[in-house]
Motif scaffolding. Sequence first.
Motif, mmCIF file in Angstrom:
data_model
loop_
_atom_site.group_PDB
_atom_site.id
_atom_site.type_symbol
_atom_site.label_atom_id
_atom_site.label_comp_id
_atom_site.label_asym_id
_atom_site.label_seq_id
_atom_site.Cartn_x
_atom_site.Cartn_y
_atom_site.Cartn_z
ATOM 1 N N PHE A 50 0.669 -1.265 -0.163
ATOM 2 C CA PHE A 50 0.055 -0.067 -0.265
ATOM 3 C C PHE A 50 0.959 1.148 -0.008
ATOM 4 O O PHE A 50 0.602 1.807 -0.653
ATOM 5 C CB PHE A 50 -0.551 -0.304 1.578
ATOM 6 N N ILE A 53 1.764 1.626 -2.847
ATOM 7 C CA ILE A 53 0.809 2.589 -4.221
ATOM 8 C C ILE A 53 0.751 3.601 -3.916
ATOM 9 O O ILE A 53 0.121 4.600 -4.933
ATOM 10 C CB ILE A 53 -0.684 1.642 -3.673
ATOM 11 N N SER A 164 -9.161 8.488 2.881
ATOM 12 C CA SER A 164 -10.736 8.481 1.973
ATOM 13 C C SER A 164 -10.961 7.122 2.473
ATOM 14 O O SER A 164 -10.820 5.793 2.241
ATOM 15 C CB SER A 164 -10.319 8.484 0.843
ATOM 16 N N THR A 165 -10.048 6.656 3.870
ATOM 17 C CA THR A 165 -9.839 4.869 4.393
ATOM 18 C C THR A 165 -11.614 5.549 4.619
ATOM 19 O O THR A 165 -12.448 4.052 4.645
ATOM 20 C CB THR A 165 -9.772 5.062 5.465
ATOM 21 N N ASN A 168 -13.459 2.890 1.829
ATOM 22 C CA ASN A 168 -13.228 1.400 1.650
ATOM 23 C C ASN A 168 -15.011 1.391 3.540
ATOM 24 O O ASN A 168 -15.062 -0.244 2.665
ATOM 25 C CB ASN A 168 -12.442 1.306 2.474
ATOM 26 N N THR A 215 -0.469 -2.397 -7.445
ATOM 27 C CA THR A 215 -2.002 -2.504 -6.168
ATOM 28 C C THR A 215 -2.600 -3.832 -7.555
ATOM 29 O O THR A 215 -3.789 -4.889 -6.536
ATOM 30 C CB THR A 215 -3.786 -1.807 -7.734
ATOM 31 N N PHE A 218 -0.961 -5.924 -4.533
ATOM 32 C CA PHE A 218 -2.020 -5.773 -3.100
ATOM 33 C C PHE A 218 -3.040 -6.332 -3.395
ATOM 34 O O PHE A 218 -3.532 -7.527 -2.233
ATOM 35 C CB PHE A 218 -1.917 -4.021 -3.383
ATOM 36 N N MET A 254 -12.694 -3.700 -6.018
ATOM 37 C CA MET A 254 -11.828 -4.582 -6.770
ATOM 38 C C MET A 254 -11.996 -6.018 -7.203
ATOM 39 O O MET A 254 -12.403 -6.332 -5.846
ATOM 40 C CB MET A 254 -10.144 -4.262 -5.730
ATOM 41 N N GLU A 282 -12.645 -4.972 -2.318
ATOM 42 C CA GLU A 282 -12.639 -3.878 -1.499
ATOM 43 C C GLU A 282 -13.907 -2.835 -2.739
ATOM 44 O O GLU A 282 -13.385 -3.085 -3.699
ATOM 45 C CB GLU A 282 -11.502 -3.308 -1.707
ATOM 46 N N SER A 284 -14.194 0.854 -2.964
ATOM 47 C CA SER A 284 -13.269 2.537 -2.480
ATOM 48 C C SER A 284 -14.420 3.761 -3.098
ATOM 49 O O SER A 284 -14.805 4.097 -4.388
ATOM 50 C CB SER A 284 -12.321 2.220 -3.005
HETATM 51 C C1 AVI Z 1 -6.741 3.092 1.944
HETATM 52 N N1 AVI Z 1 -8.058 3.108 0.430
HETATM 53 C C2 AVI Z 1 -7.790 4.369 0.775
HETATM 54 C C3 AVI Z 1 -7.240 2.612 -0.278
HETATM 55 C C4 AVI Z 1 -8.356 3.350 -1.594
HETATM 56 O O1 AVI Z 1 -7.943 4.126 -2.272
HETATM 57 O O2 AVI Z 1 -9.763 3.295 -1.450
HETATM 58 C C5 AVI Z 1 -6.645 1.593 -0.469
HETATM 59 C C6 AVI Z 1 -6.831 0.888 -1.631
HETATM 60 N N2 AVI Z 1 -6.977 -0.133 -2.510
HETATM 61 C C7 AVI Z 1 -6.559 0.151 -4.025
HETATM 62 N N3 AVI Z 1 -5.457 1.289 -4.012
HETATM 63 C C8 AVI Z 1 -5.822 1.555 -3.244
#
Ligand code: AVI
Length: 323
Positions: A50, A53, A164-165, A168, A215, A218, A254, A282, A284
């Motif tokens: 992360f 990223i 911006s957690t 999620n 990504t 990840f 994702m 995930e 976002s």
């Molecule tokens: C931690 N979170 C805010 C990231 C997001 O952008 O949602 C996690 C992430 N997933 C893929 N890239 C980053």
Amino acid sequence: MNIHAPAAAKARPLDEQTSTFAGDVIEGLSQYPKKLSPKYFYDAAGSELFEQITLLPEYYPTRTELGILHDRAGEIAAIIPEGTALVEFGAGATTKVRILLNRCAFRAYVPVDISGDFLKAQADALRRDFPRLDVYPVAADFTAPFALPDAVSEMPKVGFFPGSTLGNFEPQEAASFMRSAREILGSGAQMVIGVDLEKDERVLYDAYNDAAGVTARFNLNVMVRINRELGGNFDTGAFIHRAIYDRERHRIEMHLISRKAQTVRVLGRSFSFRPGESIHTESSYKYSLDRFTALARGSGWTVRQSWTDDAKMFSVHVLAAAD
Ligand code: AVI
């Protein structure tokens, strides 16, 4: 639920955290469509990925939020009372909180994170660099109610939830987190929160489908973690990363897509996949300023200040507890 891995059962039962992980994975893979919680991305390898990223050219949120915090730190400092305790929900890299600590006269800092080891390392570094700041780490899941240390009970509180957690969380989870943060911080509290904004779909797509494939690594790492911690046998080469933007739901999703028909074993249970079948790993969510304001209002906060970068990619807000 307390699940024991058959192979490991002879040796030792799973600890509480691993047991929760096990229960969630079994439940998520038993559903249709299959899903896994994004909170399980962040083992040591996932946290490192992360961090990579956040440095990618396509991944705009981190550097954009850092820019806003740098530009607005003086204004944030001006609305923070003397002797305030800063409570950070989740403790990642300390880069963002250091911007606030450098510019605002906080008396105490309370990082809250599930990973005790990580917290300790972070707290030690901050104590070294800010010798006049009292640091009280709290090892807890910040998405559930937890108690603040007695030492900060009389201090004014400011919550900090960058990155911006919030995005999620499912919308209901986001509202319940905001309500719980309001409860934990108490009346008179404020909160500084970073929220990613809706924008051109191509920019969003690229941010979650980076050319270097970080990504993807990840995303796939959650399978590596399941293999290691829960005795799974995922073949990571048999799945591909996919991120798509769902315009109606305002969210990037994702997925890990099975390349073929296959059966995977986890904790002695079998899970079959059809070719092309997905595990949703995930979401976002991306907010408009209006939708974020409505969310804050509906969960016990009023928006005091909102800032964005010039291109309106990302937003930082100061909220005040609605009494
Ligand atoms: C931690 N979170 C805010 C990231 C997001 O952008 O949602 C996690 C992430 N997933 C893929 N890239 C980053």
